[in-house]
Design a protein around this motif. Sequence first.
Motif, PDB file in Angstrom:
ATOM      1  N   GLU A 192      68.143  52.110  30.392  1.00  0.00           N
ATOM      2  CA  GLU A 192      67.396  50.865  30.209  1.00  0.00           C
ATOM      3  C   GLU A 192      66.725  50.453  31.527  1.00  0.00           C
ATOM      4  O   GLU A 192      67.326  50.541  32.598  1.00  0.00           O
ATOM      5  N   GLU A 193      65.441  50.032  31.381  1.00  0.00           N
ATOM      6  CA  GLU A 193      64.696  49.609  32.554  1.00  0.00           C
ATOM      7  C   GLU A 193      65.003  48.135  32.872  1.00  0.00           C
ATOM      8  O   GLU A 193      65.243  47.326  31.977  1.00  0.00           O
ATOM      9  N   THR A 194      64.943  47.772  34.142  1.00  0.00           N
ATOM     10  CA  THR A 194      65.203  46.407  34.598  1.00  0.00           C
ATOM     11  C   THR A 194      64.075  45.977  35.545  1.00  0.00           C
ATOM     12  O   THR A 194      63.272  46.803  35.981  1.00  0.00           O
ATOM     13  N   ALA A 229      59.842  45.113  33.442  1.00  0.00           N
ATOM     14  CA  ALA A 229      60.643  45.351  32.241  1.00  0.00           C
ATOM     15  C   ALA A 229      60.800  44.063  31.441  1.00  0.00           C
ATOM     16  O   ALA A 229      60.711  44.045  30.205  1.00  0.00           O
ATOM     17  N   GLY A 230      61.025  42.911  32.169  1.00  0.00           N
ATOM     18  CA  GLY A 230      61.139  41.635  31.464  1.00  0.00           C
ATOM     19  C   GLY A 230      59.840  41.242  30.806  1.00  0.00           C
ATOM     20  O   GLY A 230      59.814  40.720  29.680  1.00  0.00           O
ATOM     21  N   ASP A 263      57.456  43.218  29.821  1.00  0.00           N
ATOM     22  CA  ASP A 263      57.242  44.083  28.646  1.00  0.00           C
ATOM     23  C   ASP A 263      58.107  43.636  27.487  1.00  0.00           C
ATOM     24  O   ASP A 263      57.650  43.590  26.326  1.00  0.00           O
ATOM     25  N   ALA A 264      59.339  43.244  27.797  1.00  0.00           N
ATOM     26  CA  ALA A 264      60.225  42.783  26.726  1.00  0.00           C
ATOM     27  C   ALA A 264      59.721  41.466  26.131  1.00  0.00           C
ATOM     28  O   ALA A 264      59.744  41.261  24.906  1.00  0.00           O
ATOM     29  N   GLY A 265      59.232  40.532  27.013  1.00  0.00           N
ATOM     30  CA  GLY A 265      58.697  39.260  26.507  1.00  0.00           C
ATOM     31  C   GLY A 265      57.458  39.476  25.656  1.00  0.00           C
ATOM     32  O   GLY A 265      57.290  38.838  24.620  1.00  0.00           O
ATOM     33  N   TRP A 266      56.548  40.329  26.138  1.00  0.00           N
ATOM     34  CA  TRP A 266      55.343  40.608  25.363  1.00  0.00           C
ATOM     35  C   TRP A 266      55.690  41.245  24.007  1.00  0.00           C
ATOM     36  O   TRP A 266      55.084  40.906  22.985  1.00  0.00           O
ATOM     37  N   SER A 267      56.657  42.120  24.040  1.00  0.00           N
ATOM     38  CA  SER A 267      57.077  42.737  22.777  1.00  0.00           C
ATOM     39  C   SER A 267      57.648  41.686  21.841  1.00  0.00           C
ATOM     40  O   SER A 267      57.371  41.694  20.626  1.00  0.00           O
ATOM     41  N   ALA A 268      58.413  40.708  22.407  1.00  0.00           N
ATOM     42  CA  ALA A 268      58.964  39.650  21.563  1.00  0.00           C
ATOM     43  C   ALA A 268      57.863  38.742  21.021  1.00  0.00           C
ATOM     44  O   ALA A 268      57.874  38.328  19.853  1.00  0.00           O
TER      45      ALA A 268
END
Length: 316
Positions: free
Chosen positions: A254-256, A260-261, A263-268
Amino acid sequence: MTRRLLASAAALAVLTVGVAACSAGSDSTSSDTAASAPDPAIGAPEMPVEDGPLRSDGSSLSLTDTAGGAGASADTVAVASAAARSLISTGNVQLRSKDVGEARFEVQKVVDELRGEISQEETATDDAGEVKRSRLVLRIPSTRFADAMTALEKTATLITSSSAVDDVTTKVIDTQVRLRVQRASIRRIELLLDRAQSIRDIVDIEGQLSRRQAALGSLQRTAAYLADQTSMATITVSLERTVDTPAKKKPEPEETGFLAGLDAGWSAFTGAAVGLATAAGAVLPFAVVLALLGAVTWPLRRRIRAGRTARTPSAA
């Protein structure tokens, strides 16, 4: 004169006695020789024959009247003493290889080296034309059976291997002896056929000859089968292609960090937007239908309200 006559008579008497003695000795010697000579019929094995036919004078034609009955027992002893062990060897080898065609070539090399042959072959290919399995029946000299099994087990990845050896020495000896006896019986019947004097005798003898010739043919086929099986061993080789199982992928770490955050927020966010859009698309048909119904019923509802207002008295 008298003396001469007496002397002649005495000499004649002596000569007569000597001749008689010599004759008696010769007869005795012949008798002893005949008594000491073995009877050829004694010790001979029992022949598979039937009662002989009758002559025209009513007497029986015996098969032992002709030559050929002697020596059967001696033949039996000779065959039994000279015969080596007769073995029927069979084997089964199952192999697996990534390249069945290459494994098939290695099996052929073993067969050629041991001077054997491939008597049967069944091969199946895949859609691409590559050999995926093959079944071979090999004939290898019996003296090289053990060498063949060892060499074949090394041509590819061994799955199973088994072998069996059947000792048929007694059966081979018995068949050979029966062949000799049957041939001798046929020779004797042929001699009887030459000596037959009536049609009845000829018909009976020919019937016996036909039966013995049929029995001889069956024995010859049995002997040929035993000779083939004992001289050449049979080995069945099965080749199968190895099935490659897909390797399991290792989980990625897992990327940190900020990216990474983000990308995770945009994905959400995109996931939520897609969810809202999906919900709006699902509700839109119902909203259009309700709007149409409202536009149709709105004037009617205004008239109803206006009528109610007119009927109501105004306050003083």
